[in-house]
Write an enzyme that holds these catalytic residues in place. Sequence first.
Site, mmCIF file in Angstrom:
data_model
loop_
_atom_site.group_PDB
_atom_site.id
_atom_site.type_symbol
_atom_site.label_atom_id
_atom_site.label_comp_id
_atom_site.label_asym_id
_atom_site.label_seq_id
_atom_site.Cartn_x
_atom_site.Cartn_y
_atom_site.Cartn_z
ATOM 1 N N LYS A 1 28.362 -73.257 23.516
ATOM 2 C CA LYS A 1 27.305 -73.804 22.664
ATOM 3 C C LYS A 1 27.433 -73.337 21.219
ATOM 4 C CE LYS A 1 25.446 -76.356 24.120
ATOM 5 N NZ LYS A 1 26.072 -77.705 24.346
ATOM 6 N N GLY B 1 29.970 -74.762 19.320
ATOM 7 C CA GLY B 1 30.585 -75.890 18.634
ATOM 8 C C GLY B 1 32.065 -76.010 18.939
ATOM 9 N N ARG C 1 33.713 -77.898 21.130
ATOM 10 C CA ARG C 1 34.193 -79.277 21.237
ATOM 11 C C ARG C 1 34.319 -79.918 19.865
ATOM 12 N NH1 ARG C 1 37.488 -82.095 23.888
ATOM 13 N NH2 ARG C 1 36.689 -81.036 25.755
ATOM 14 N N SER D 1 20.127 -73.130 22.670
ATOM 15 C CA SER D 1 20.976 -74.288 22.961
ATOM 16 C C SER D 1 21.578 -74.170 24.356
ATOM 17 C CB SER D 1 22.080 -74.390 21.908
ATOM 18 O OG SER D 1 22.904 -75.505 22.158
ATOM 19 N N TYR E 1 28.154 -85.215 11.528
ATOM 20 C CA TYR E 1 29.370 -85.808 10.974
ATOM 21 C C TYR E 1 30.207 -86.402 12.099
ATOM 22 C CZ TYR E 1 28.766 -84.122 6.222
ATOM 23 O OH TYR E 1 28.312 -83.931 4.944
ATOM 24 N N GLY F 1 24.177 -82.031 20.313
ATOM 25 C CA GLY F 1 23.021 -82.068 19.421
ATOM 26 C C GLY F 1 21.718 -82.338 20.147
ATOM 27 N N ARG F 2 21.567 -81.791 21.348
ATOM 28 C CA ARG F 2 20.309 -81.969 22.085
ATOM 29 C C ARG F 2 19.136 -81.386 21.303
ATOM 30 N NH1 ARG F 2 24.109 -80.077 25.757
ATOM 31 N NH2 ARG F 2 24.554 -81.411 27.555
ATOM 32 N N HIS G 1 16.121 -79.152 20.946
ATOM 33 C CA HIS G 1 15.689 -77.929 21.614
ATOM 34 C C HIS G 1 14.196 -77.960 21.904
ATOM 35 C CE1 HIS G 1 19.277 -75.464 19.793
ATOM 36 N NE2 HIS G 1 19.662 -76.461 20.559
#
EC number: 2.8.2.-
Length: 346
Positions: free
Chosen positions: A100, A102, A104, A191, A293, A310-311, A313
């Site tokens: 969590k 970033g 990916r 996250s 982006y 980008g769930r 929270h």
Amino acid sequence: MLFKQQAWLRQKLLVLGSLAVGSLLYLVARVGSLDRLQPICPIEGRLGGAHSQAEFPLRALQFKRGLLHEFRKGNASKEQVRLHDLVQQLPKAIIIGVRKGGTRALLEMLNLHPAVVKASQEIHFFDNDENYGKGIEWYRKKMPFSYPQQITIEKSPAYFITEEVPERIYKMNSSIKLLIIVREPTTRAISDYTQVLEGKERKNKTYYKFEKLAIDPNTCEVNTKYKAVRTSIYTKHLERWLKYFPIEQFHVVDGDRLITEPLPELQLVEKFLNLPPRISQYNLYFNATRGFYCLRFNIIFNKCLAGSKGRIHPEVDPSVITKLRKFFHPFNQKFYQITGRTLNWP
């Protein structure tokens, strides 16, 4: 009769002309922006050590999204692999974490670089005993096809927090480059919780509130047994890695900045990997609908990260957030000191 022959000839010339123009437009589209229309892309000083003068031919850029994709799907013969001088290389850089943070997004953005080839799936070789027992050749076969001058990068966030992994990676390659992408620890923990919560809800299962997991109800202190909290104590995990690798082989990526201002972070990674600068603002565009982006590989191929990224929270008690940030603060200070990078965390 002569009139028919002339008409037939004109028709053939029109078809051939259209094919030629179409082929030219396709080639331009495949290569992408004008800064990539270069006959040679020199790759110098590859990943530490001697400065080699290996050349990176334009055909690699042309085939990267097409030919290599076909090979990844298994639609290639051994003769085709040999003909195009393609290999499956062990990674020369690994994104080792954090979950969590970033990972990916970082992998997909680095894949914009023509000298980088990504392993699409998380391999979980070094953190999974069963996979590790299959041997290094099994691991190599999981890597994508690439040209010898390219570098392969894989990511498995569990590597960072798994005790056996540093030694195992060291045995494979003691000079490998290691990327760690981190976010503000409390935000990362929330996250982490949010992803687990979403999984529970999909299965119609109930789950505790974040506050109940993060704070020990008996002591009213931060619950360090909660995995989402432990993962965010970055310095504890990093110290284990430093028993095997010098700090110079690590690069810390600011995951919060990668969301809002990705290009400067990517340029720092290019420099760390000794890659010529190729990722530009052209390759990154802000998607107002997603709030993130997205990636532009060329004039016809764009890509955004999966919708699960980008769930939103859940709301967390401000007093719990304050308590967590106070708890993480000394660990953050030590992390800055070890890595030489100060991040703007509260």
